[in-house]
Design a protein around this motif. Structure first.
Motif, mmCIF file in Angstrom:
data_model
loop_
_atom_site.group_PDB
_atom_site.id
_atom_site.type_symbol
_atom_site.label_atom_id
_atom_site.label_comp_id
_atom_site.label_asym_id
_atom_site.label_seq_id
_atom_site.Cartn_x
_atom_site.Cartn_y
_atom_site.Cartn_z
ATOM 1 N N PRO A 164 0.820 -1.219 0.000
ATOM 2 C CA PRO A 164 0.000 0.000 0.000
ATOM 3 C C PRO A 164 0.852 1.266 0.000
ATOM 4 N N LYS A 165 0.280 2.333 -0.515
ATOM 5 C CA LYS A 165 0.999 3.595 -0.611
ATOM 6 C C LYS A 165 1.223 4.218 0.775
ATOM 7 N N PHE A 166 2.086 5.222 0.802
ATOM 8 C CA PHE A 166 2.440 5.863 2.067
ATOM 9 C C PHE A 166 1.368 6.859 2.505
ATOM 10 N N ASP A 167 1.274 7.004 3.832
ATOM 11 C CA ASP A 167 0.338 7.964 4.412
ATOM 12 C C ASP A 167 0.990 9.318 4.664
ATOM 13 N N HIS A 168 2.323 9.346 4.630
ATOM 14 C CA HIS A 168 3.033 10.585 4.925
ATOM 15 C C HIS A 168 4.458 10.463 4.393
ATOM 16 N N ALA A 169 5.022 11.584 3.918
ATOM 17 C CA ALA A 169 6.392 11.580 3.405
ATOM 18 C C ALA A 169 7.119 12.838 3.845
ATOM 19 N N VAL A 170 8.390 12.662 4.205
ATOM 20 C CA VAL A 170 9.256 13.773 4.607
ATOM 21 C C VAL A 170 10.549 13.683 3.812
ATOM 22 N N ASP A 171 10.947 14.779 3.197
ATOM 23 C CA ASP A 171 12.195 14.812 2.426
ATOM 24 C C ASP A 171 13.219 15.662 3.167
ATOM 25 N N ASN A 172 14.179 15.002 3.810
ATOM 26 C CA ASN A 172 15.228 15.700 4.542
ATOM 27 C C ASN A 172 16.418 16.058 3.661
ATOM 28 N N VAL A 173 16.376 15.651 2.396
ATOM 29 C CA VAL A 173 17.501 15.854 1.485
ATOM 30 C C VAL A 173 17.238 17.007 0.531
ATOM 31 N N GLY A 174 16.131 16.956 -0.182
ATOM 32 C CA GLY A 174 15.749 18.037 -1.080
ATOM 33 C C GLY A 174 16.590 18.149 -2.329
ATOM 34 N N ALA A 175 17.258 17.061 -2.707
ATOM 35 C CA ALA A 175 18.163 17.125 -3.855
ATOM 36 C C ALA A 175 17.527 16.672 -5.158
ATOM 37 N N ASP A 176 16.399 15.987 -5.091
ATOM 38 C CA ASP A 176 15.777 15.415 -6.282
ATOM 39 C C ASP A 176 14.342 15.903 -6.400
ATOM 40 N N GLU A 177 14.107 16.855 -7.299
ATOM 41 C CA GLU A 177 12.754 17.390 -7.455
ATOM 42 C C GLU A 177 11.777 16.367 -8.007
ATOM 43 N N GLN A 178 12.288 15.252 -8.536
ATOM 44 C CA GLN A 178 11.397 14.231 -9.068
ATOM 45 C C GLN A 178 10.579 13.556 -7.965
ATOM 46 N N LEU A 179 11.102 13.525 -6.756
ATOM 47 C CA LEU A 179 10.345 12.917 -5.648
ATOM 48 C C LEU A 179 9.039 13.669 -5.389
ATOM 49 N N PRO A 180 9.066 14.980 -5.141
ATOM 50 C CA PRO A 180 7.786 15.667 -4.949
ATOM 51 C C PRO A 180 6.934 15.714 -6.211
ATOM 52 N N LEU A 181 7.564 15.807 -7.388
ATOM 53 C CA LEU A 181 6.783 15.877 -8.623
ATOM 54 C C LEU A 181 6.026 14.585 -8.901
ATOM 55 N N HIS A 182 6.536 13.466 -8.396
ATOM 56 C CA HIS A 182 5.879 12.167 -8.615
ATOM 57 C C HIS A 182 5.307 11.574 -7.334
ATOM 58 N N ALA A 191 -2.635 12.525 1.441
ATOM 59 C CA ALA A 191 -1.392 12.452 2.200
ATOM 60 C C ALA A 191 -0.563 13.711 1.987
ATOM 61 N N LEU A 192 0.348 13.970 2.916
ATOM 62 C CA LEU A 192 1.150 15.181 2.904
ATOM 63 C C LEU A 192 2.612 14.870 2.585
ATOM 64 N N PHE A 193 3.207 15.678 1.723
ATOM 65 C CA PHE A 193 4.635 15.589 1.417
ATOM 66 C C PHE A 193 5.287 16.840 2.006
ATOM 67 N N ILE A 194 6.175 16.656 2.995
ATOM 68 C CA ILE A 194 6.812 17.788 3.646
ATOM 69 C C ILE A 194 8.267 17.890 3.214
ATOM 70 N N MET A 195 8.637 19.035 2.679
ATOM 71 C CA MET A 195 10.001 19.282 2.231
ATOM 72 C C MET A 195 10.769 19.982 3.346
ATOM 73 N N VAL A 196 11.775 19.285 3.869
ATOM 74 C CA VAL A 196 12.598 19.822 4.953
ATOM 75 C C VAL A 196 13.961 20.266 4.444
ATOM 76 N N GLY A 197 14.619 19.400 3.652
ATOM 77 C CA GLY A 197 16.006 19.641 3.264
ATOM 78 C C GLY A 197 16.158 20.435 1.990
ATOM 79 N N GLY A 198 17.430 20.732 1.685
ATOM 80 C CA GLY A 198 17.758 21.480 0.479
ATOM 81 C C GLY A 198 18.896 22.444 0.735
ATOM 82 N N GLU A 199 19.939 22.393 -0.088
ATOM 83 C CA GLU A 199 21.069 23.289 0.064
ATOM 84 C C GLU A 199 20.681 24.711 -0.353
ATOM 85 N N PRO A 200 21.050 25.722 0.454
ATOM 86 C CA PRO A 200 20.736 27.108 0.099
ATOM 87 C C PRO A 200 21.499 27.539 -1.152
ATOM 88 N N SER A 201 20.778 27.823 -2.226
ATOM 89 C CA SER A 201 21.391 28.288 -3.463
ATOM 90 C C SER A 201 20.305 28.885 -4.347
#
Length: 335
Positions: A164-182, A191-201
């Protein structure tokens, strides 16, 4: 935020002392506080997220971000909670219930190590990602399934999963935009996708704007996605402390540095290879009465001591401030 172009030059007054997480001895509690002078406390210090001032000998902390360290909890462990622990807690615990399936992208860093344990503490099934060297480590923290991103493409594994699919997702990396896009392909409806990580640039800022504002029918995110920003709540610190006291959650410390090696500690942090948290020992060894298990800090409430601001110079910290500012140009100043 301090590393974004322009921020260091225009938004941070100098001298500026880095550091937010802390654990130490309370000097002066806020008016009406239940905390007492001399009590061991932990949390987040300062009034600015850009330069919190935790590396000072004396610092300030707001009541909502200061919590008593319970008996049986090592102050060194408590010192790791203020940012990573609160981030992990608030990005997961309020959004899930027992039995939910949670995906955590980035399980071996400071936030991820707490996130795995918090999700398990509330009864969730956890899938996480890490490098080959940390697969077993993530399993020891409680992860039910670990995806080795060195051996497999994370998105491909998620899309091919038959369970079964996930009920919640957290991205602590933020390096691959394909994860939130898909994410609509591996998250349940609602379900909620929360973006936490990502290098400041600037590149990542552009990507963030695309993810935030591009409609789903034009190729944007097709699930509810939120950008995470922590909110200081003493009750969250209290819950984490209770779990630590009960042995349900442990701090994962990659390495410890003396205050004199603060520059080297930040260098280790910038490699992105730390397993868990990095702790700087700010003990004032000249007075053994105030040595607290490797970490000392006097905390002064900003409302009672308004003349202490985040850019105020003070005692021993200033011996190293010029060295910190000169060496950590990628953190506090623009190159």
């Amino acid at each position: 935020p301090a590393e974004l172009p322009g921020v260091a030059r225009f938004a941070i007054t100098k001298p500026a002392t880095p550091g937010i997480d802390f654990a130490g001895t309370l000097v002066q509690p806020a008016a009406g506080s239940i905390l007492k002078p001399g009590q061991l406390v932990f949390g987040s210090t300062g009034t600015s997220v850009l330069a919190g001032g935790a590396l000072r000998e004396f610092s300030i902390s707001k009541p909502e971000s200061t919590c008593a360290i319970p008996d049986g909890v090592d102050p060194v462990d408590a010192a790791t909670v203020g940012v990573a622990g609160v981030t992990a807690y608030q990005s997961i615990v309020p959004h899930v219930k027992s039995g939910d399936k949670v995906f955590i992208n980035g399980g071996s860093g400071g936030t991820g190590t707490f996130g795995i344990q918090f999700a398990k503490a509330v009864g969730c099934h956890v899938t996480t990602t890490c490098s080959s060297a940390n697969v077993e480590f993530c399993r020891t923290l409680g992860a039910d399934r670990v995806i080795d991103y060195k051996q497999e493409t994370v998105l491909d594994v998620l899309l091919k999963a038959e369970e079964p699919k996930f009920d919640h997702a957290v991205d602590n990396v933020g390096a691959d935009e394909q994860l939130p896009l898909h994410c609509h392909k591996f998250l349940r409806p609602g379900a909620l996708f929360i973006m936490v990580g990502g290098e400041p640039s600037l590149k990542n800022l552009t990507q963030a704007l695309k993810l935030a504002f591009l409609p789903g029918f034009l190729g944007g995110v097709k699930r509810n996605m939120q950008w995470f920003w922590p909110e200081q709540k003493v009750q969250d610190l209290q819950q984490i402390a209770e779990w630590m006291q009960a042995g349900k959650v442990k701090a994962v410390i990659d390495s410890r540095f003396p205050f004199e090696q603060a520059v080297e500690a930040f260098g280790k942090l910038k490699t992105g290879r730390a397993r868990g948290k990095i702790v700087i020992n700010e003990a004032v060894t000249a007075d053994p009465k105030i040595h607290v298990n490797g970490i000392d800090r006097y905390i002064l409430d900003s409302r009672r001591y308004p003349y202490l601001s985040d850019d105020a110079p003070n005692s021993d910290s200033d011996r190293y401030l010029s060295r910190l500012n000169a060496t950590l140009k990628d953190i506090l100043t623009e190159v």
